[in-house]
Structures are given as structure tokens and as C-alpha cells.
Design a protein around this motif. Structure first.
Motif, short mmCIF file in Angstrom:
data_model
loop_
_atom_site.label_atom_id
_atom_site.label_comp_id
_atom_site.label_asym_id
_atom_site.label_seq_id
_atom_site.Cartn_x
_atom_site.Cartn_y
_atom_site.Cartn_z
N TYR A 35 0.84 -1.18 0.00
CA TYR A 35 0.00 0.00 0.00
C TYR A 35 0.88 1.25 0.00
CZ TYR A 35 -3.87 -2.92 1.78
OH TYR A 35 -4.85 -3.88 1.95
N GLN A 37 0.42 5.33 1.44
CA GLN A 37 -0.41 6.19 2.27
C GLN A 37 -0.05 7.63 2.02
OE1 GLN A 37 -0.10 5.62 6.54
NE2 GLN A 37 -1.93 6.83 6.94
N GLY A 40 -4.92 12.48 3.39
CA GLY A 40 -6.27 12.66 2.87
C GLY A 40 -6.73 11.59 1.90
N MET A 41 -5.86 10.61 1.61
CA MET A 41 -6.24 9.59 0.64
C MET A 41 -6.25 8.18 1.23
SD MET A 41 -4.54 11.07 -2.82
CE MET A 41 -5.85 10.34 -3.78
N GLY A 42 -5.94 8.07 2.48
CA GLY A 42 -6.00 6.77 3.12
C GLY A 42 -4.94 5.83 2.61
N LEU A 43 -5.26 4.57 2.65
CA LEU A 43 -4.35 3.50 2.20
C LEU A 43 -4.84 3.00 0.85
CD1 LEU A 43 -4.26 1.75 5.63
CD2 LEU A 43 -2.22 2.56 4.47
N LEU A 45 -4.12 0.41 -2.36
CA LEU A 45 -3.44 -0.82 -2.70
C LEU A 45 -2.69 -0.67 -4.02
CD1 LEU A 45 -3.05 -3.82 -1.90
CD2 LEU A 45 -5.07 -4.33 -3.30
N PHE A 90 3.56 0.86 2.86
CA PHE A 90 3.35 -0.18 3.85
C PHE A 90 3.19 -1.53 3.17
CE2 PHE A 90 3.06 2.07 7.76
CZ PHE A 90 2.57 3.32 7.44
N PHE A 106 0.40 -5.18 9.37
CA PHE A 106 1.20 -4.22 8.65
C PHE A 106 2.61 -4.11 9.21
CE2 PHE A 106 -1.64 -1.91 5.78
CZ PHE A 106 -2.87 -2.41 6.17
#
Lengths: 115, 112
Positions: A35, A37, A40-43, A45, A90, A106
Motif C-alpha cells: 500500500y 499512504q 487525505g487519501m488513506g491507504l 493498494l 506499507f 502491517f
């Protein structure tokens, strides 16, 4: 057990340089994930590997390649780094099943800056 | 269809107060809804999770409320403590993709 380990922890690259992010897990999990990170966009894939020998694209695969070296190790390669790839990366692993559903474990992350 | 919408983006709560974070989804094939907690400089870690066959799950001060008809779920942190200050991600799993879909995260700050 170390869980999920990632190397390096920090990296600074110049535009156009290449590098490989390493990930290893000691939980005997079949599935592994990469992932990124961003604020503002999160995780999101990038790639995943459902089992040894298989890899599939995630939501944001462009500019990346992966290798599932064996059951333990899953690497992410940036062939020609771009500033847009500045992010925290991550790695995660999981063993999907009735009991655990989709609990992902993680690693501590790799902080990458591309100048 | 695959999105999980999370709000608020950030939240400030006084010590002892209740923190509430909301998430909504569209894909009715999702059948597992976890929450992940991430401290600064660390990777996310599973906090609590729920399946849609129950409307609430409680673990200590953390509770998930699930509304299947509204396709919404929320995390409640009772008696919030400064040590709860972290980023919280909701997620959904299931359907054809068999991948976790994460919300955009909520940065929680609990003031002493």
C-alpha cells in the motif's frame, strides 16, 4: 516473532533513480500486499499477492513492479522514481479464513522522498 | 461501488469525552468491517471488527455500531484518553475483489 518487517525505513531518491523496497513476514501467511499512504487519501493498494507465485494489480499500480520471491518475501520496485511517488509505503500480510476473515498485519512502513 | 467514505477527516475531543467516527459503503457484498488504528510513525493495526449479522460490537471502550439498511457503520470511543490520539481507518472486505477497501482516515486528537 518479528511479524512484518520492511527495509529501508527512510529513503531519498532523485527523479529517475530506481530502488526496491523489501518486505518479509514470519507468520506463514499466504497473502501479501503493498500500500501507499498519502494525506487525505488513506491507504491505497498498489499490488498484492494472494499466494506464492501470483501477483495482481491493485488500485494504483502504475510506476511499480513487484516480485513474490517466496512465501516470506514480497518486494516492490520503482524503476524510474517520480516526485508523485513520494509517499509512505506499507507492506502487509494476511491469512484469509473463516476465523480471521481479512485481518491484515502491517509493517512499520518505508518513508520515501523523491526529489 | 467499491468506495468506503469516512468522516470526519479530523476530530478533537476532550479527555473523557466520546469520539465518534462514521463510515458509509455502497457494495452490499461487503461482509466484514474492521477498524484499524495507526499511531504516528507506525503501521496500522487491527482495533476491532464486525460482521453485518450483528448491530453492535463492544471491546472495552471501543464500540462498533452497524446499520445494515443504511449501509453505515461507526466507531465510538468512550471515555477518550490522550493515548487514543491516532489515525483511525475504517475498512470493508468481501464481494468479488476479496480485498480490503479502506476509508480515507480520521486523525483523532484527545486533549488532556
Amino acid at each position: 516473532n518479528a511479524g512484518v518487517t520492511q527495509t529501508p525505513k527512510f529513503q531519498v531518491l532523485k527523479t529517475g533513480q530506481s530502488m526496491t523496497l523489501q518486505c518479509a513476514q514470519d507468520m506463514n501467511h499466504n497473502s501479501m500486499y503493498w500500500y501507499r499512504q498519502d494525506p487525505g487519501m488513506g491507504l491505497r493498494l498498489i499490488y498484492y499477492s494472494a499466494s506464492e507465485g501470483t501477483t495482481d494489480k491493485g488500485e494504483v499500480p502504475n510506476g511499480y513492479n513487484v516480485s513474490r520471491l517466496n512465501k516470506r518475501e514480497f518486494s516492490l520496485r520503482l524503476e524510474s522514481a517520480a516526485p508523485s511517488q513520494t509517499s509512505v509505503y506499507f507492506c502487509a500480510s494476511s491469512e484469509p479464513g473463516l476465523a480471521t476473515m481479512e485481518t491484515q498485519y502491517f509493517g512499520p512502513g518505508t518513508r520515501l522522498l523523491v526529489l | 461501488q467499491q468506495q468506503v467514505k469516512q468522516s470526519p477527516q479530523s476530530l478533537i475531543v476532550q479527555k473523557g469525552g466520546i469520539s465518534i467516527i462514521n463510515c458509509a459503503y455502497e457494495n452490499t457484498a461487503f461482509d466484514y468491517f474492521p477498524w484499524y488504528q495507526q499511531f504516528p510513525g507506525k503501521g496500522p493495526a487491527l482495533l476491532i471488527a464486525i460482521r453485518p449479522d450483528v448491530s453492535e460490537k463492544k471491546e472495552g471502550r471501543f464500540t462498533i455500531s452497524f446499520n445494515k439498511s443504511a449501509k453505515q457503520f461507526s466507531l465510538h470511543i468512550m471515555d477518550s484518553q490522550p493515548g487514543d490520539s491516532a489515525t483511525y481507518f475504517c475498512a470493508a472486505y468481501g464481494g468479488a475483489t476479496n480485498k480490503l477497501i479502506f476509508g480515507t482516515g480520521t486523525l483523532l486528537a484527545v486533549q488532556p
